[in-house]
Structures are given as structure tokens and as C-alpha cells.
Design an enzyme around this catalytic site. Structure first.
Site, PDB file in Angstrom:
ATOM      1  N   ALA A   1       4.865   3.227   7.609  1.00 58.68           N
ATOM      2  CA  ALA A   1       4.675   4.331   7.337  1.00 58.68           C
ATOM      3  C   ALA A   1       4.905   4.624   5.852  1.00 58.68           C
ATOM      4  CB  ALA A   1       5.314   5.311   8.252  1.00 58.68           C
ATOM      5  N   ASP A   2       5.476   3.749   5.029  1.00 62.29           N
ATOM      6  CA  ASP A   2       5.799   3.899   3.825  1.00 62.29           C
ATOM      7  C   ASP A   2       4.819   4.287   2.895  1.00 62.29           C
ATOM      8  OD1 ASP A   2       8.154   3.729   1.820  1.00 62.29           O
ATOM      9  OD2 ASP A   2       6.499   2.499   0.988  1.00 62.29           O
ATOM     10  N   VAL A   3       4.674   5.239   1.992  1.00 64.39           N
ATOM     11  CA  VAL A   3       3.654   5.624   1.267  1.00 64.39           C
ATOM     12  C   VAL A   3       3.418   4.692   0.194  1.00 64.39           C
ATOM     13  CG1 VAL A   3       2.959   7.479  -0.472  1.00 64.39           C
ATOM     14  CG2 VAL A   3       3.840   7.992   1.667  1.00 64.39           C
TER      15      VAL A   3
END
Length: 301
Positions: A251-253
Site C-alpha cells: 500500500a506504500d505511496v
């Protein structure tokens, strides 16, 4: 007194690449960089020890600076810390072989070969950094960490430079959330940090205990049962502290932005796409992520 020692490094290690990564923020407060040398304070044998490391033809040259002659315990502590910090025990040969067959990784690995997943050996420090970084910019997270460390950490003076030992879980466990909120840390993050500090202080959460679970998914399940710890934070802890080479903060931007860049997309990838992109990287997804982060930041420099 000072003491010199050389730490050998594997062939696929570049001090320059790792130094460049360590130099990414002027607000970093846990170590000091000047003229290619990195200095830092750690605790060894119950006493603070300041060490300075730099590149050397035979590996990494390390100078210990402490009151009295450093003994075998202090030397071993510093050597062990550096080897963990820079993941020097890892054989990256299989990762590089895989990356050569992975179009999305090829440019990142070619540009930054020799980079290691630079870790955070202390479990509490890893949790604090991950919690502070939730849903804010990396730049502001560094500001918050500096406030936190300078307020609650121990200052060590050496060669005209102030170094800090990271605040202990025991000290933070005794605080109330308002003490952290004064530093502009949100109420919930203050509660999360103190909650983790109390689990560590009570012995309910330990690095050895997590490693003993022996499986990333079991560890993630254990960590996400803690208030304030979601899958992203759990995988960040797995990557940076517990040293799983396959942790994947999907989920890391920053990961999404890097994948958008290397895949040539006109939009950020969806979460299923992020998972699918990583299928060929199984076993090395943490390293793939770290290299993509580094590639994204170097493209922006």
C-alpha cells in the site's frame, strides 16, 4: 580514546551507494555525515559509544570513540550493529540474477547496484519511525522524529558533534500522550507510540519473539493485532528491522509512484496491479521495493 577496526564487506556492496541513501535528509538526527564519514552513537555494554565509519579498500573502516579503551564487547557491539544496519550478511547474488530478468527492476538495480536495505536495528525505533510516517510526507516525518529524539533521547557529545541515543521504550512507556502532542505528533500517533513502548517494556513484544515465529505472515498477523499497526507498518517493520527480504508494503505511496514510473503508466497502479507486478520478485520483494524507492528519489534529484 579511539580504536580502529576494519569490517569486511561482500563483493556486491557499495559504500558510496549506501552513503548516498543515508544522506537523503538534512533533518536526520540519528547519525551525522561529513566528508564521506558517518558517525553515530549506540549503546554497548550499558555505555554510549560513538563510532565513525568510512569507505576503505578492505571494507569499512570504523573508528570507536569512548571514555576508556574499547573492549571486545564494545567492538563486537559496533561491528554487529553496522553489519545489521547495512545488511552485510546478505548474499545479493540471487536478487541480482532475478532483477536481470525483471524489466521493472533492471534500471533501478543497474543504477544503484551495491545498495543494501539500510535497516533500523532497534525494534522500538523502527515502530516509532513507521508510525510517525503514516499518511504524512517523509520530510515532515523527519521533522517529527528529530523533535522526538531531541526531547526524549540522550545527547552524546563527541568531536564537537551532538549525537543522540534513541529514546528508550521504558522512558516513553512512562509518558502520557500529551507529552508527544506538544511536539505536534497527532493524538492517535502519540497513543500508538506509547502503546508499543508499553508492550516492549512489559516484554510482550520483542525482536527475538517476533523472529521466533519464523514466518512473515505469522509475524504480520501478530503485529497487526497491535493498535495502530496495519499491514503497511507491519511490512515496514519486517523489512527494516526483522530483515525479511520478501516483506512487501504493497500500500506504500512511494512504491506506487515508482511502479508508475518504471511501468510507464499514466496513472498510479491499482493495488491488485501492485501485487501482480511483484509476483516475479517472490523472495526478494523487500529488496525490489527498496531499490524502486531509491530509483524514484534519484529520478527526482
Amino acid at each position: 580514546m579511539t580504536h580502529q577496526m576494519i569490517i569486511p564487506v561482500p563483493e556486491d556492496f557499495s559504500f558510496a551507494e549506501n552513503l548516498e541513501y543515508l544522506s537523503r535528509s538534512a533533518d536526520e538526527c540519528m547519525f551525522h555525515i561529513e566528508e564521506g564519514k558517518v558517525s553515530r552513537a549506540i549503546e554497548a555494554g550499558g555505555e554510549p559509544v560513538v563510532f565513525e565509519m568510512e569507505d576503505h579498500q578492505d571494507g569499512i573502516s570504523v573508528r570507536l570513540n569512548m571514555n576508556g579503551k574499547p573492549g571486545a564487547e564494545e567492538q563486537a557491539a559496533v561491528s554487529g550493529f553496522i553489519r545489521d544496519w547495512l545488511d552485510l550478511e546478505r548474499d545479493l547474488g540471487p536478487f541480482y540474477e532475478m532483477a536481470e530478468r525483471a524489466p521493472l527492476l533492471r534500471d533501478a538495480v543497474s543504477r544503484h547496484r551495491g545498495l543494501r536495505v539500510v535497516g533500523i536495528p532497534d525494534l522500538f525505533e523502527t515502530f516509532v519511525w513507521a508510525i510517525l510516517g503514516q499518511q504524512i510526507t517523509v520530510a515532515f516525518a523527519y521533522v517529527l522524529k528529530r523533535r522526538f529524539v531531541e526531547t526524549f533521547g540522550q545527547a552524546i557529545e563527541s568531536d564537537g558533534v551532538t549525537h543522540y541515543l534513541f529514546p528508550s521504550a521504558e522512558k516513553v512507556a512512562a509518558l502520557e500522550p500529551d507529552a508527544l502532542r506538544e511536539l505536534k505528533i497527532t493524538a492517535r500517533k502519540s497513543e500508538y507510540i506509547i502503546g508499543v513502548a508499553r508492550l516492549i517494556t512489559d516484554g510482550e513484544l520483542t525482536k527475538d519473539g517476533l523472529l521466533a515465529l519464523g514466518d512473515d505472515r505469522l509475524i504480520e498477523h501478530r503485529l497487526t493485532a497491535i493498535r495502530g499497526i496495519g499491514p503497511w507498518t507491519a511490512n515496514y517493520v519486517l523489512m527494516r528491522c526483522l530483515r525479511s527480504p520478501d516483506a512487501y508494503p504493497a500500500a506504500d505511496v512511494g512504491l506506487h509512484n515508482a511502479l508508475k514510473l518504471v511501468a510507464g503508466l499514466d496513472r498510479k497502479p491499482t493495488l491488485p496491479e501492485v501485487e501482480a507486478f511483484a509476483e516475479p520478485w517472490q523472495g526478494w520483494r523487500a529488496y525490489a521495493t527498496f531499490y524502486l524507492w531509491r530509483f524514484l528519489s534519484s529520478e527526482a534529484e
